[in-house]
Design a protein around this motif. Structure first.
Motif, PDB file in Angstrom:
ATOM      1  N   GLY A   1       0.782  -1.227   0.000  1.00 54.66           N
ATOM      2  CA  GLY A   1       0.000   0.000   0.000  1.00 54.66           C
ATOM      3  C   GLY A   1       0.810   1.271   0.000  1.00 54.66           C
ATOM      4  N   HIS A   2       2.093   1.204  -0.303  1.00 51.95           N
ATOM      5  CA  HIS A   2       2.959   2.392  -0.323  1.00 51.95           C
ATOM      6  C   HIS A   2       2.921   3.154   1.006  1.00 51.95           C
ATOM      7  CE1 HIS A   2       4.346   2.488  -4.507  1.00 51.95           C
ATOM      8  NE2 HIS A   2       3.168   1.952  -4.814  1.00 51.95           N
ATOM      9  N   PRO A   3       3.244   2.506   2.133  1.00 51.20           N
ATOM     10  CA  PRO A   3       3.260   3.249   3.402  1.00 51.20           C
ATOM     11  C   PRO A   3       4.328   4.340   3.375  1.00 51.20           C
ATOM     12  CG  PRO A   3       4.298   1.111   3.663  1.00 51.20           C
ATOM     13  CD  PRO A   3       3.691   1.119   2.292  1.00 51.20           C
ATOM     14  N   ALA A   4       3.990   5.500   3.920  1.00 48.90           N
ATOM     15  CA  ALA A   4       4.953   6.600   3.981  1.00 48.90           C
ATOM     16  C   ALA A   4       6.121   6.203   4.876  1.00 48.90           C
ATOM     17  CB  ALA A   4       4.269   7.859   4.502  1.00 48.90           C
ATOM     18  N   SER A   5       7.330   6.419   4.406  1.00 46.60           N
ATOM     19  CA  SER A   5       8.510   5.936   5.121  1.00 46.60           C
ATOM     20  C   SER A   5       8.770   6.702   6.412  1.00 46.60           C
ATOM     21  CB  SER A   5       9.741   6.008   4.223  1.00 46.60           C
ATOM     22  OG  SER A   5       9.957   7.338   3.765  1.00 46.60           O
ATOM     23  N   GLN A   6       8.487   8.007   6.430  1.00 47.09           N
ATOM     24  CA  GLN A   6       8.825   8.782   7.624  1.00 47.09           C
ATOM     25  C   GLN A   6       8.031   8.349   8.856  1.00 47.09           C
ATOM     26  OE1 GLN A   6       8.242  13.037   7.378  1.00 47.09           O
ATOM     27  NE2 GLN A   6       9.683  13.442   9.028  1.00 47.09           N
ATOM     28  N   PRO A   7       6.687   8.314   8.812  1.00 48.16           N
ATOM     29  CA  PRO A   7       5.986   7.841  10.014  1.00 48.16           C
ATOM     30  C   PRO A   7       6.289   6.388  10.345  1.00 48.16           C
ATOM     31  CG  PRO A   7       4.446   8.194   8.192  1.00 48.16           C
ATOM     32  CD  PRO A   7       5.751   8.785   7.785  1.00 48.16           C
ATOM     33  N   LEU A   8       6.488   5.547   9.335  1.00 48.16           N
ATOM     34  CA  LEU A   8       6.781   4.139   9.595  1.00 48.16           C
ATOM     35  C   LEU A   8       8.084   3.990  10.365  1.00 48.16           C
ATOM     36  CD1 LEU A   8       6.227   1.154   7.250  1.00 48.16           C
ATOM     37  CD2 LEU A   8       8.467   1.453   8.304  1.00 48.16           C
ATOM     38  N   LEU A   9       9.143   4.682   9.910  1.00 46.25           N
ATOM     39  CA  LEU A   9      10.445   4.552  10.560  1.00 46.25           C
ATOM     40  C   LEU A   9      10.479   5.247  11.912  1.00 46.25           C
ATOM     41  CD1 LEU A   9      12.784   5.025   7.458  1.00 46.25           C
ATOM     42  CD2 LEU A   9      12.188   2.892   8.635  1.00 46.25           C
ATOM     43  N   LEU A  10       9.820   6.393  12.022  1.00 45.49           N
ATOM     44  CA  LEU A  10       9.784   7.081  13.314  1.00 45.49           C
ATOM     45  C   LEU A  10       9.050   6.241  14.355  1.00 45.49           C
ATOM     46  CD1 LEU A  10       9.085  10.818  12.370  1.00 45.49           C
ATOM     47  CD2 LEU A  10      11.190   9.854  13.304  1.00 45.49           C
ATOM     48  N   GLY A  11       7.915   5.668  13.971  1.00 48.20           N
ATOM     49  CA  GLY A  11       7.163   4.831  14.906  1.00 48.20           C
ATOM     50  C   GLY A  11       7.927   3.578  15.282  1.00 48.20           C
ATOM     51  N   PHE A  12       8.645   2.992  14.333  1.00 49.37           N
ATOM     52  CA  PHE A  12       9.459   1.810  14.632  1.00 49.37           C
ATOM     53  C   PHE A  12      10.586   2.170  15.598  1.00 49.37           C
ATOM     54  CE2 PHE A  12      12.983  -1.133  13.531  1.00 49.37           C
ATOM     55  CZ  PHE A  12      12.354  -2.324  13.897  1.00 49.37           C
ATOM     56  N   THR A  13      11.217   3.318  15.381  1.00 52.59           N
ATOM     57  CA  THR A  13      12.251   3.782  16.315  1.00 52.59           C
ATOM     58  C   THR A  13      11.666   4.003  17.701  1.00 52.59           C
ATOM     59  OG1 THR A  13      13.422   4.880  14.498  1.00 52.59           O
ATOM     60  CG2 THR A  13      13.968   5.581  16.743  1.00 52.59           C
ATOM     61  N   ALA A  14      10.464   4.597  17.756  1.00 60.34           N
ATOM     62  CA  ALA A  14       9.796   4.802  19.045  1.00 60.34           C
ATOM     63  C   ALA A  14       9.527   3.472  19.741  1.00 60.34           C
ATOM     64  CB  ALA A  14       8.489   5.566  18.828  1.00 60.34           C
TER      65      ALA A  14
END
Length: 546
Positions: A51-64
């Motif tokens: 679904g083409h997830p936006a990379s910025q929120p995905l990576l920030l949330g994973f880091t969190a």
């Protein structure tokens, strides 16, 4: 309590793609509109399939999530005697300055998770993130927390102890965890040591199975308990998209509100609360009932009640959904549905009780949560506030004020429930929406409230139509619900500086959802602020700045 306000011109309409149905007739989340003309097959990349997830929120949330995972081993619901960290080179993380660093890491993780959620929300509002992208992003955020210590709670240790009691020959509805010697009881919060289990037979059966598989390995028990609750999340994400289409909402918004929400990620998954099973069975039962599977729908919601009794509030509304498909006058149809639904309820609940090998002794234990006194419960808050005013004049005990306020709150809840049920007598999706209203009111007006109780009603209300302002209000309260308990599970509701600081974070997050850089921190922001502000386009509708 009012449901989320219906959408209007400046709201969040669904798209044709999100409402499209699969060839079989069952709605599904689609990321592009179906082609009008047959097109040659194109090999889709893995990113297309996700679904083409936006990379910025995905990576920030994973880091969190990683920050919460690592910090949780020092400042979360840690074990009294950790067999891995105690007396090891990493043991410093649990004490003194190490614990302080772990706390900083955890609260930094909460803030970063909120920011990632807001960025994802902007993608949703701009129609750049559809349902599949939201689900994939939320799954990436949740994955590390499956292996974390309990976050912002210690309830999972109580679950394991309550599962161990029947294995040791005790009745979990007659005694508390303190009757069970060993590592399970040692890690239960002191407040619940002598409290019988307030959960239904289905959950006791699940807890007993996990405790049996775990033995004395409590770290494995925490992980297995989370995995045992995971089917609730899977049921939830299976049912919510179609339920949203039926209730008039927008799929990506519903998933963002209910699944990617920090309360779901940090409390429900990271905390390992059995409310995850409740919301999954509730939404699945509601959807199945709307599809015409009335027996199965009532059976699923009865299963939710066999985890937590509060889910029973949805059953009378499913009866109305069933009655709408029967013949006869309205009274005759409702009477038929009540009789049939009652038979299904008795059969399913009796089966759960027999399988768990317990009695109905859990009903008296339902009053256990009322021992909690905090102002998150509106009646309790009114009682405490009234007592504070009166005590300025004369010294009087607090508890009578709380008791009276709770009785009045119960009367108000009954009024809301009866009125909503009667208004839903035509059945259909409106009955499900009104069930969500009553479940939310139950959480807020009950004698005691905990942050994850809100999930009961929001599981259904997330599927309704939302206004932008409603989403901003949800953001604010989601932040506050996430942090109203400290990282180790202790009450933070009477720490004004702490609450004010996080309240400002919640307010900033709510504004940031629709207004990037509200503090004008980006380069040239102050110069741009002096210029006339153009009309903002939110979800395809113009909104003025006044």
């Amino acid at each position: 309590m009012k449901p989320p306000s219906p959408v209007d011109g400046s709201t969040l309409p669904d798209t044709a793609a999100e409402r499209a149905a699969a060839p079989s007739g069952a709605p599904d989340i689609l990321d592009v509109p179906p082609p009008v003309e047959p097109a040659p097959a194109v090999r889709r990349s893995w990113r297309d399939q996700l679904g083409h997830p936006a990379s910025q929120p995905l990576l920030l949330g994973f880091t969190a999530a990683l920050m919460l995972l690592i910090g949780g081993f020092g400042a979360g619901g840690v074990l009294v005697h950790d067999p891995v960290l105690t007396n090891s080179p990493l043991g410093f993380w649990r004490y003194g300055h190490g614990r302080e660093l772990a706390s900083i890491l955890m609260y930094g993780g909460v803030g970063l998770m909120v920011w990632a959620w807001i960025l994802l929300g902007r993608e949703v509002l701009a129609h750049r993130a559809r349902g599949r992208a939201v689900l994939v992003t939320a799954a990436v955020w949740m994955a590390p927390l499956l292996f974390a210590p309990p976050l912002f709670t210690r309830d999972i240790f109580s679950y394991l102890a309550q599962g161990g009691l029947p294995l040791a020959g005790f009745d979990p509805y007659a005694v508390g965890p303190e009757a069970l010697p060993g590592i399970f009881a040692d890690n239960v919060h002191y407040f619940w040591q002598d409290t019988p289990a307030p959960y239904g037979p289905l959950f006791i059966l699940i807890a007993k199975a996990v405790a049996w598989l775990t033995g004395d390995t409590i770290i494995l028990g925490v992980v297995l308990m989370r995995l045992a609750l995971l089917p609730g999340l899977l049921l939830f994400v299976w049912a919510l998209p179609e339920l949203t289409r039926r209730l008039g909402g927008r799929v990506s918004v519903a998933l963002w509100v209910a699944v990617a929400n920090p309360v779901m990620v940090i409390h429900m998954v990271g905390g390992g609360h059995n409310d995850l099973l409740v919301v999954g069975l509730l939404t699945a039962g509601a959807l199945v009932a709307l599809r015409g599977g009335h027996i199965a729908g009532i059976a699923l919601v009865t299963g939710a009640m066999a985890v937590k009794a509060s889910a029973a509030i949805a059953l009378p509304f499913l009866v109305l959904v069933w009655a709408a498909h029967l013949s006869g006058s309205q009274r005759v149809r409702i009477a038929k549905a009540i009789a049939a639904g009652g038979a299904v309820f008795v059969a399913v609940f009796a089966a759960c009780t027999l399988a768990a090998g317990v009695s109905l002794g859990w009903l008296p234990a339902l009053s256990a949560p009322s021992m909690i006194v905090n102002w998150m419960s509106l009646p309790t808050a009114v009682g405490e506030f009234t007592h504070s005013l009166i005590s300025m004049i004369v010294n009087v005990p607090k508890q009578p004020f709380i008791n009276v306020a709770r009785v009045l709150g119960g009367m108000l809840l009954v009024y809301i429930a009866v009125r909503q049920w009667w208004a839903a007598r035509v059945g259909g999706p409106d009955a499900i929406r009104r069930a969500g209203v009553v479940l939310l009111a139950t959480a807020v007006l009950s004698p005691a409230m905990l942050p994850w109780y809100v999930s009961w009603g929001m599981a259904l209300l997330a599927a309704a139509a939302w206004s932008v302002r409603g989403l901003q209000i949800t953001v604010f309260f989601s932040v506050m619900l996430t942090i109203c308990y400290y990282s180790n599970g202790e009450d933070a509701l009477y720490n004004p500086p702490y609450l004010i600081a996080w309240g400002l974070v919640g307010l900033l997050a709510a504004v940031s959802l629709v207004r990037p850089d509200p503090l004008h921190l980006s380069a040239g922001a102050w110069q741009r602020a002096r210029q006339p502000f153009p009309a903002a386009v939110v979800d395809g509708a113009e909104r003025g700045t006044s």
